[in-house]
Write a protein that holds these residues in place. Structure first.
Motif, PDB file in Angstrom:
ATOM      1  N   LEU A  88       0.850  -1.185   0.000  1.00 49.09           N
ATOM      2  CA  LEU A  88       0.000   0.000   0.000  1.00 49.09           C
ATOM      3  C   LEU A  88       0.889   1.239   0.000  1.00 49.09           C
ATOM      4  CD1 LEU A  88      -3.048   0.351  -0.241  1.00 49.09           C
ATOM      5  CD2 LEU A  88      -3.107   1.001   2.150  1.00 49.09           C
ATOM      6  N   TYR A 144      -1.359  -6.404   3.645  1.00 45.47           N
ATOM      7  CA  TYR A 144      -0.956  -5.079   4.123  1.00 45.47           C
ATOM      8  C   TYR A 144      -0.050  -5.237   5.332  1.00 45.47           C
ATOM      9  CZ  TYR A 144      -1.335  -0.426   6.255  1.00 45.47           C
ATOM     10  OH  TYR A 144      -1.054   0.792   6.816  1.00 45.47           O
ATOM     11  N   SER A 165       0.763  -3.559   8.811  1.00 41.37           N
ATOM     12  CA  SER A 165       0.095  -2.630   9.716  1.00 41.37           C
ATOM     13  C   SER A 165       0.980  -2.275  10.908  1.00 41.37           C
ATOM     14  CB  SER A 165      -1.220  -3.247  10.226  1.00 41.37           C
ATOM     15  OG  SER A 165      -1.925  -2.323  11.012  1.00 41.37           O
ATOM     16  N   SER A 210       1.891   6.334  13.536  1.00 45.03           N
ATOM     17  CA  SER A 210       1.212   7.597  13.860  1.00 45.03           C
ATOM     18  C   SER A 210       2.124   8.527  14.652  1.00 45.03           C
ATOM     19  CB  SER A 210      -0.060   7.326  14.671  1.00 45.03           C
ATOM     20  OG  SER A 210       0.251   6.672  15.896  1.00 45.03           O
ATOM     21  N   SER A 256      -6.259   5.836  13.819  1.00 47.71           N
ATOM     22  CA  SER A 256      -6.338   6.267  12.424  1.00 47.71           C
ATOM     23  C   SER A 256      -6.000   5.127  11.470  1.00 47.71           C
ATOM     24  CB  SER A 256      -5.405   7.456  12.175  1.00 47.71           C
ATOM     25  OG  SER A 256      -4.047   7.056  12.283  1.00 47.71           O
ATOM     26  N   TRP A 257      -5.298   4.085  11.987  1.00 47.68           N
ATOM     27  CA  TRP A 257      -4.976   2.944  11.127  1.00 47.68           C
ATOM     28  C   TRP A 257      -6.229   2.223  10.658  1.00 47.68           C
ATOM     29  CZ3 TRP A 257      -0.829   5.228  10.842  1.00 47.68           C
ATOM     30  CH2 TRP A 257       0.266   4.703  10.155  1.00 47.68           C
ATOM     31  N   GLN A 274      -8.719   3.675   9.313  1.00 45.85           N
ATOM     32  CA  GLN A 274      -9.035   4.254   8.017  1.00 45.85           C
ATOM     33  C   GLN A 274      -8.159   3.648   6.923  1.00 45.85           C
ATOM     34  OE1 GLN A 274      -8.613   8.543   7.673  1.00 45.85           O
ATOM     35  NE2 GLN A 274      -9.951   8.595   5.889  1.00 45.85           N
ATOM     36  N   THR A 275      -6.870   3.433   7.243  1.00 50.94           N
ATOM     37  CA  THR A 275      -5.992   2.798   6.270  1.00 50.94           C
ATOM     38  C   THR A 275      -6.439   1.368   5.992  1.00 50.94           C
ATOM     39  OG1 THR A 275      -4.168   4.135   7.114  1.00 50.94           O
ATOM     40  CG2 THR A 275      -3.594   2.272   5.722  1.00 50.94           C
ATOM     41  N   THR A 315      -8.998   1.284   3.467  1.00 51.84           N
ATOM     42  CA  THR A 315      -8.447   1.340   2.110  1.00 51.84           C
ATOM     43  C   THR A 315      -8.048  -0.056   1.647  1.00 51.84           C
ATOM     44  OG1 THR A 315      -7.620   3.581   2.506  1.00 51.84           O
ATOM     45  CG2 THR A 315      -6.659   2.365   0.672  1.00 51.84           C
ATOM     46  N   TRP A 319      -6.634  14.762   1.295  1.00 51.68           N
ATOM     47  CA  TRP A 319      -6.187  13.959   2.434  1.00 51.68           C
ATOM     48  C   TRP A 319      -6.739  14.505   3.748  1.00 51.68           C
ATOM     49  CZ3 TRP A 319      -4.717   9.347   1.543  1.00 51.68           C
ATOM     50  CH2 TRP A 319      -4.055   9.034   0.343  1.00 51.68           C
ATOM     51  N   LYS A 324      -9.608  12.573   6.144  1.00 52.32           N
ATOM     52  CA  LYS A 324      -9.301  12.260   7.541  1.00 52.32           C
ATOM     53  C   LYS A 324     -10.350  12.857   8.485  1.00 52.32           C
ATOM     54  CE  LYS A 324      -5.004  12.744   8.760  1.00 52.32           C
ATOM     55  NZ  LYS A 324      -3.721  13.377   9.177  1.00 52.32           N
TER      56      LYS A 324
END
Length: 685
Positions: free
Chosen positions: A254, A273, A275, A280, A296-297, A299-300, A303, A431, A435
Motif C-alpha cells: 500500500l 498489508y 500494519s 502515527s 487512524s490505522w 481508516q488505512t 483502504t 487527504w 481524515k
C-alpha cells in the motif's frame, strides 16, 4: 491439492528469517511458535543471496531443512520472491538494473529497493530466481502460497534510470499513438514545450526552479510507474500461476504510485498489508486537532478492504520500531498489540502475521523488535500474542466467513491522488478532508468504507451505501459524473467539497463554469474562489437557522445556485463575500447532492452527518464513549460488533439489550467497564 482459502479460517502467523539464526535454533523456534498459537510463517523475501550465491548457482539446502521442520510441526509457509533485495554480484555485473535520482545519479547496492522495474536484464534475472524457487517448492507440503517481492515502491517510488526513460517513451507512444495527441494531452504549447520527436521525451528531469515538471507529464509519470510495477509483478505471478496453480499469490504494501486495485484484480488471490499503528508517532501533524493516533490505522485498513474484502496482514506490529538511524516507535503498552491485532481483524483481516519472530541482532533493523527479544526469554509481548492465538482458534469458525459492514463510504480515485501530489490546489485538501470525515464517522460510531471509483465502477456497487463523501475530486470525467447522478437519482446522498469537478483526466481545466462536470448534480456554479492564506484570514459560515457556526478553512468558494431544487444551508460571515453561500443541498431525484465551498473539518463533517436521519450507529442498543471504535463484521446469519478501546484508561459502555461476548462467552447487559486497550466482540442471540 486444494488451494488455501483465506475465507475458511482465521489464522495467526509470524515473519521468520532462518538465514539470520543458527540452524540449531530453528526447531525450538517452531515448537514455541505452535505453543503461541502460530500456524503460519512467512520466509525468504530477503534471501536472494542465500538462494543464488552466484549467478546460476542455486542453493536450497538450508531452506529445504527449515521447511521439513515447519511441516513436522504443522506450520504452513508463505515464500516471498526475493526481488526487493538483489545480491551484490547481480548489481555489480549488471549496473543497468539500478535506479537513479532525478539528477541522473545512480543509486547503489547496500540497502534495498535500489533497482528499477523496467530493466529487461532485471526482468530476466527476477524471472529466473522465481522460476527456480517455484519449481523447487511447488510440491512441498508445507508451502501454501507466495508473496511477490516485498512492499512494492517502499523507500522509493520514483525511477529515473536510463531504462526508465526509454520505457517511458515506449509507454507514451502506446498511450497516445502520435506526437500530436501527446502534445495536446500535455498542453505543450504552453511555454513552447512542444515535442517534435519521441526521442525528446523523458520522465521529469531537473528544470529551472528544481522539481517543477509539466503537471500533465507529472500525472502520466505516476500512471507509468504503476503500469511498470504491475508489469514487473506479472512476470513473477505468471510463473507461479503456471507451475503452482494450487498455491495462492499475494503481495504486501500500500505504497505510492501503484494502482493496488488493478494489481490485485489482475494478478493476486488477495491483497496483504503491513500494519504498524505507531507510525502515527512518525507522521502525526502537531497542528492537527483531535488526532486519532493509532486509531487512524482503521481508516488505512478501510483502504486495504477496498482492495480485498478479506485480506492478510503480512506484518503486524509486535514491538518497538526503528532502524539504527531512526528509533521511531515506542514499545506497545500492555494490551496494545492485542488491540491492534483485533483492529486488523475487525476491518477484514483473516490472517494476521506478526513482524517478526525475534528481534534481529545485526543489520539495519536491530531496533525493530519482534515477539522475542535478543535474549529469547519469555516476555509480555509473546504472552500477549499467545492470548490472541488462543482466542483466534476460539472465534475462527464464527468470523471467518463474515465481512465488514458499512452504509457510508468515502470515495477516492488514483487520478486525483496522483495529480494532487503536484497540484497543491486540491491534493492536500483531499487527504485532510478524508481524515476529518473519518474522525466524524468513527467518533459517531458509524462504520465506513473507502471506495476507489474508476471507469469500471457500477451503480450497484455505489448503491450499497446510503451516503457517499467525495471531498475534492478535481478530476471528474463525464462518465463518472453521470454515474454519480444515477446514484443520487436512485435515492443516494453525496457530499462534495471545494475544488471539485473542474478538470478532465489529462489534468486540463474544463472551459465550463465551476464545478464543471458536477454542476448538473449539485445545481450550482461558483461566482469565484480564494485560497485562505496571507491576506485572506480564516472565515466562518453560519447556518440559515442561525444555530451553528461552521469553520471554513484553507479555501473558500462562493456558491451560486441556479436550480430551484437547491437549498442554502449556510452563508459566509466575513470578507467581501459575507452573506453569500457556503453550503448547499440539491434535491436531485430521490436523493441529494451537497456542496461545501471549503475544506472539511471534523466539526463541519459532523454537522452534515447529523442532517441525515437515516444514517446512525448500526448498534442503537450500545451507548459508547467517543474513544471507543465500533466495527461490524457480519453475514446473513449473524452480526458481530467489535468494541475497541484505544484509550489508556478504562471506558464505560452501556449495553441496553442483552448481548454475548464472543471472546469470553460472558453475557453483558447494562454498564460495563472496558479496560484500557481492551476488546469485546458482541453479538445478540
Amino acid at each position: 491439492m486444494k488451494k488455501f482459502n483465506l475465507n475458511e479460517q482465521l489464522m495467526l502467523g509470524v515473519c521468520y528469517y532462518p538465514e539470520q539464526w543458527p540452524e540449531e535454533m530453528w526447531e525450538d523456534d517452531m515448537i514455541r511458535m505452535r505453543e503461541t498459537g502460530i500456524s503460519l510463517i512467512r520466509v525468504g523475501e530477503f534471501a536472494w543471496s542465500i538462494f543464488e550465491p552466484s549467478e546460476g548457482n542455486y542453493q536450497f539446502k538450508d531452506f529445504d531443512y527449515m521447511l521439513r521442520l515447519a511441516h513436522k510441526h504443522g506450520l504452513k509457509v508463505i515464500i516471498g520472491t526475493p526481488t526487493a533485495t538483489p545480491p551484490a554480484w547481480l548489481t555489480e555485473k549488471y549496473p543497468e538494473v539500478l535506479n537513479a535520482t532525478i539528477e541522473g545519479h545512480s543509486l547503489h547496492h547496500g540497502l534495498r529497493r535500489h533497482t528499477n522495474y523496467t530493466s529487461t536484464t532485471y526482468h530476466r534475472l527476477s524471472a529466473a530466481i522465481t522460476e527456480q524457487l517455484v519449481m523447487h517448492y511447488k510440491d512441498n507440503p508445507a508451502v501454501v502460497g507466495w508473496q511477490l517481492d516485498n512492499e512494492f515502491n517502499c523507500e522509493i517510488s520514483e525511477f529515473y534510470s536510463e531504462a526508465d526513460h526509454k520505457a517511458f517513451r515506449r509507454w507514451v507512444q502506446q498511450r497516445y499513438g502520435t506526437l500530436e495527441k501527446l502534445n495536446d494531452a500535455w498542453g505543450t504549447t504552453f511555454w513552447s514545450q512542444t515535442y517534435s520527436s519521441w526521442e525528446q521525451i523523458y520522465l521529469p528531469r531537473l528544470v529551472p526552479g528544481g522539481r517543477q515538471p509539466n503537471p500533465h507529464l507529472a500525472l502520466d509519470e505516476k500512471r507509468f510507474i504503476s503500469d511498470s510495477v504491475i508489469a514487473f509483478a506479472k512476470i513473477q505471478a505468471d510463473i507461479i500461476a503456471e507451475h503452482a496453480p494450487h498455491h495462492f499469490i499475494t503481495t504486501n504494501g500500500l505504497f505510492g504510485h501503484l494502482d493496488s486495485h488493478r494489481l490485485t484484480k489482475e494478478l493476486l488471490d488477495f491483497f496483504s498489508y503491513d500494519s504498524y499503528p505507531q507510525f502515527s508517532t512518525i507522521f502525526s501533524d502537531p497542528a492537527e486537532e483531535r488526532p486519532l493516533a493509532d486509531r487512524s490505522w482503521s481508516q488505512t485498513l478501510s483502504t486495504v478492504r477496498s482492495i480485498s474484502r478479506q485480506f492478510c496482514i503480512m506484518e503486524q506490529q509486535a514491538g518497538a520500531g526503528g532502524w539504527v538511524n531512526k528509533m521511531d516507535m515506542p514499545s506497545p503498552r500492555p494490551g496494545q498489540m492485542r488491540l491492534w491485532s483485533y483492529q486488523s481483524i475487525a476491518h477484514g483481516a483473516n490472517l494476521v502475521v506478526y513482524f517478526r519472530w525475534r528481534t534481529a541482532t545485526f543489520g539495519q533493523e536491530i531496533y525493530w523488535h519482534g515477539l522475542n527479544d535478543y535474549s529469547n526469554l519469555p516476555n509480555r509481548r509473546l504472552a500477549e500474542a499467545a492470548k490472541v492465538g488462543e482466542e483466534i482458534q476460539q472465534i475462527s469458525e464464527a468470523l471467518c466467513s463474515t465481512t465488514y459492514q458499512a452504509e457510508v463510504a468515502i470515495l477516492r480515485d488514483y487520478h486525483n491522488e496522483w495529480d494532487g501530489e503536484y497540484d497543491v490546489s486540491h491534493g492536500p485538501f483531499g487527504w485532510k478532508s478524508g481524515k476529518e470525515w473519518y474522525k466524524a464517522l468513527t467518533r459517531s460510531h458509524i462504520p465506513s468504507d473507502i471506495v476507489y471509483i474508476n471507469e469500471e465502477t457500477t451503480l450497484a456497487e455505489l448503491q450499497r451505501y446510503k451516503l457517499l463523501v467525495y471531498p475534492h475530486p478535481a478530476i471528474m470525467s463525464k462518465s463518472t459524473a453521470q454515474l454519480l447522478e444515477a446514484y443520487v437519482v436512485s435515492g443516494g446522498h453525496i457530499v462534495f467539497g471545494c475544488r471539485s469537478g473542474y478538470k478532465d483526466q489529462r489534468g486540463h481545466c474544463y472551459m465550463l463554469p465551476f464545478p464543471g462536470m458536477l454542476s448538473t448534480l449539485t445545481g450550482v456554479t461558483l461566482e469565484e474562489y480564494t485560497v485562505i492564506k496571507g491576506t485572506r484570514a480564516a472565515t466562518t459560515a453560519t447556518t440559515i437557522d442561525q444555530q451553528t457556526t461552521l469553520q471554513t478553512v484553507s479555501f473558500n468558494e462562493i456558491i451560486a445556485p441556479f436550480s430551484s431544487t437547491v437549498d442554502v444551508i449556510a452563508t459566509y460571515d466575513q470578507e467581501y463575500y459575507e452573506g453569500k453561500h457556503a453550503l448547499t443541498r440539491n434535491r436531485f431525484g430521490k436523493g441529494s447532492a451537497w456542496y461545501y465551498g471549503s475544506v472539511f473539518t471534523e466539526q463541519v463533517a459532523q454537522f452534515i452527518l447529523q442532517q441525515f436521519e437515516e444514517i446512525s450507529s448500526p448498534a442503537p442498543w450500545l451507548e459508547l464513549p467517543e474513544e471507543i471504535e465500533l466495527a461490524v463484521r457480519g453475514n446473513e446469519a449473524q452480526q458481530y460488533y467489535f468494541i475497541l478501546n484505544y484509550s489508556d484508561a478504562p471506558a464505560t459502555i452501556n449495553v441496553l439489550e442483552p448481548a454475548c461476548d464472543l471472546l469470553t462467552s460472558a453475557k453483558l447487559h447494562g454498564q460495563h467497564q472496558l479496560a484500557a486497550y481492551d476488546v469485546l466482540i458482541l453479538y445478540k442471540q
